[in-house]
Design a protein around this motif. Structure first.
Motif, PDB file in Angstrom:
ATOM      1  N   VAL A 121       0.846  -1.189   0.000  1.00  0.00           N
ATOM      2  CA  VAL A 121       0.000   0.000   0.000  1.00  0.00           C
ATOM      3  C   VAL A 121       0.880   1.237   0.000  1.00  0.00           C
ATOM      4  N   GLY A 122       1.881   1.250   0.874  1.00  0.00           N
ATOM      5  CA  GLY A 122       2.771   2.396   0.953  1.00  0.00           C
ATOM      6  C   GLY A 122       3.819   2.221   2.030  1.00  0.00           C
ATOM      7  N   VAL A 123       4.832   3.084   1.985  1.00  0.00           N
ATOM      8  CA  VAL A 123       5.944   3.059   2.933  1.00  0.00           C
ATOM      9  C   VAL A 123       6.024   4.414   3.621  1.00  0.00           C
ATOM     10  N   LEU A 124       6.189   4.385   4.926  1.00  0.00           N
ATOM     11  CA  LEU A 124       6.414   5.603   5.690  1.00  0.00           C
ATOM     12  C   LEU A 124       7.836   5.547   6.241  1.00  0.00           C
ATOM     13  N   GLU A 125       8.650   6.494   5.863  1.00  0.00           N
ATOM     14  CA  GLU A 125      10.036   6.561   6.319  1.00  0.00           C
ATOM     15  C   GLU A 125      10.158   7.537   7.483  1.00  0.00           C
ATOM     16  N   ASN A 126      11.155   7.348   8.306  1.00  0.00           N
ATOM     17  CA  ASN A 126      11.494   8.267   9.392  1.00  0.00           C
ATOM     18  C   ASN A 126      10.290   8.624  10.271  1.00  0.00           C
ATOM     19  N   CYS A 127       9.644   7.600  10.797  1.00  0.00           N
ATOM     20  CA  CYS A 127       8.448   7.779  11.629  1.00  0.00           C
ATOM     21  C   CYS A 127       8.809   8.090  13.077  1.00  0.00           C
ATOM     22  N   ILE A 128       9.696   9.026  13.286  1.00  0.00           N
ATOM     23  CA  ILE A 128      10.109   9.414  14.641  1.00  0.00           C
ATOM     24  C   ILE A 128       8.922   9.931  15.436  1.00  0.00           C
ATOM     25  N   TYR A 129       7.927  10.483  14.764  1.00  0.00           N
ATOM     26  CA  TYR A 129       6.739  11.014  15.437  1.00  0.00           C
ATOM     27  C   TYR A 129       5.898   9.917  16.104  1.00  0.00           C
ATOM     28  N   LEU A 130       6.156   8.653  15.791  1.00  0.00           N
ATOM     29  CA  LEU A 130       5.420   7.547  16.417  1.00  0.00           C
ATOM     30  C   LEU A 130       6.192   6.929  17.579  1.00  0.00           C
ATOM     31  N   TRP A 131       7.292   7.526  17.982  1.00  0.00           N
ATOM     32  CA  TRP A 131       8.129   6.985  19.045  1.00  0.00           C
ATOM     33  C   TRP A 131       8.124   7.905  20.248  1.00  0.00           C
ATOM     34  N   CYS A 132       8.412   7.322  21.389  1.00  0.00           N
ATOM     35  CA  CYS A 132       8.593   8.100  22.614  1.00  0.00           C
ATOM     36  C   CYS A 132      10.096   8.146  22.892  1.00  0.00           C
ATOM     37  N   ILE A 133      10.654   9.339  22.875  1.00  0.00           N
ATOM     38  CA  ILE A 133      12.095   9.486  23.071  1.00  0.00           C
ATOM     39  C   ILE A 133      12.344  10.398  24.257  1.00  0.00           C
ATOM     40  N   ALA A 134      13.189   9.983  25.147  1.00  0.00           N
ATOM     41  CA  ALA A 134      13.515  10.795  26.328  1.00  0.00           C
ATOM     42  C   ALA A 134      14.026  12.150  25.879  1.00  0.00           C
ATOM     43  N   GLY A 135      13.582  13.187  26.555  1.00  0.00           N
ATOM     44  CA  GLY A 135      14.011  14.534  26.237  1.00  0.00           C
ATOM     45  C   GLY A 135      13.035  15.289  25.361  1.00  0.00           C
ATOM     46  N   MET A 136      12.152  14.577  24.664  1.00  0.00           N
ATOM     47  CA  MET A 136      11.146  15.262  23.864  1.00  0.00           C
ATOM     48  C   MET A 136       9.961  15.610  24.753  1.00  0.00           C
TER      49      MET A 136
END
Length: 191
Positions: free
Chosen positions: A162-177
């Motif tokens: 269907v499709g590819v999503l690259e660099n999905c940092i917005y779907l992660w929980c990262i310390a400091g954000m």
């Protein structure tokens, strides 16, 4: 320690053959009950009843499993016949009501699969498959760290992208954000 391939990490599967929801599965904000769906109306199936959309903070008919690895595959088989543009069902990588990627069967001048992202500013259509056949539909997402690749199939064997999503940092929980919810898929996340 290096991340192991998903096949080594073990497989989890739910066939919905019991009368209660597997403890590995969760709903948003409220416990699973007969207002969200049923496990007994059709044994071997999870029946979900339509409620609010994914970006609603009220009642959503969402059942999900938390992410436990950086690389994995998730598949679902569904039988769904939308007849209105406000009806959809599918597979979602969910962070919050404002941040998710969903691959869903919907009705918009015909049966379609839509890959949609929401990155805190409203939904954006990324890819679309027209003329989706009636009957059972399989959906799959392959997660490889920051990449999400979505597929569909009519038989669970032969998959079309269907499709590819690259660099999905917005779907992660990262310390400091400044994210406070934590990824819905990750248990005991500390942000």
């Amino acid at each position: 320690m290096a991340e192991q391939p998903a096949s080594v990490q073990g497989n989890w599967r739910e066939d919905f053959d019991g009368s209660t929801l597997d403890p590995e599965l969760q709903t948003l904000r409220i416990p699973f009950d007969d207002t969200l769906g049923s496990l007994t109306a059709r044994p071997g199936f999870l029946r979900l009843y339509g409620n609010d959309s994914l970006n609603s903070t009220f009642t959503q008919s969402t059942v999900a499993r938390r992410w436990q690895h950086f690389t994995f595959r998730s598949e679902t088989r569904m039988q769904f016949s939308p007849v209105h543009f406000q009806q959809s069902a599918g597979l979602t990588c969910y962070y919050s009501t404002a941040t998710y990627a969903r691959c869903a069967l919907c009705y918009e001048r015909g049966r379609k699969i839509q890959l949609v992202i929401n990155r805190n500013h409203g939904e954006e259509l990324v890819a679309e498959v027209d003329h989706v056949k009636e009957g059972a539909l399989y959906l799959k997402v392959v997660v490889e760290k920051l990449t999400r690749t979505f597929y569909y199939s009519y038989d669970g064997e032969n998959w079309e992208q269907v499709g590819v999503l690259e660099n999905c940092i917005y779907l992660w929980c990262i310390a400091g954000m400044k994210r406070v919810q934590g990824s819905f898929w990750k248990r005991k996340t500390r942000c």
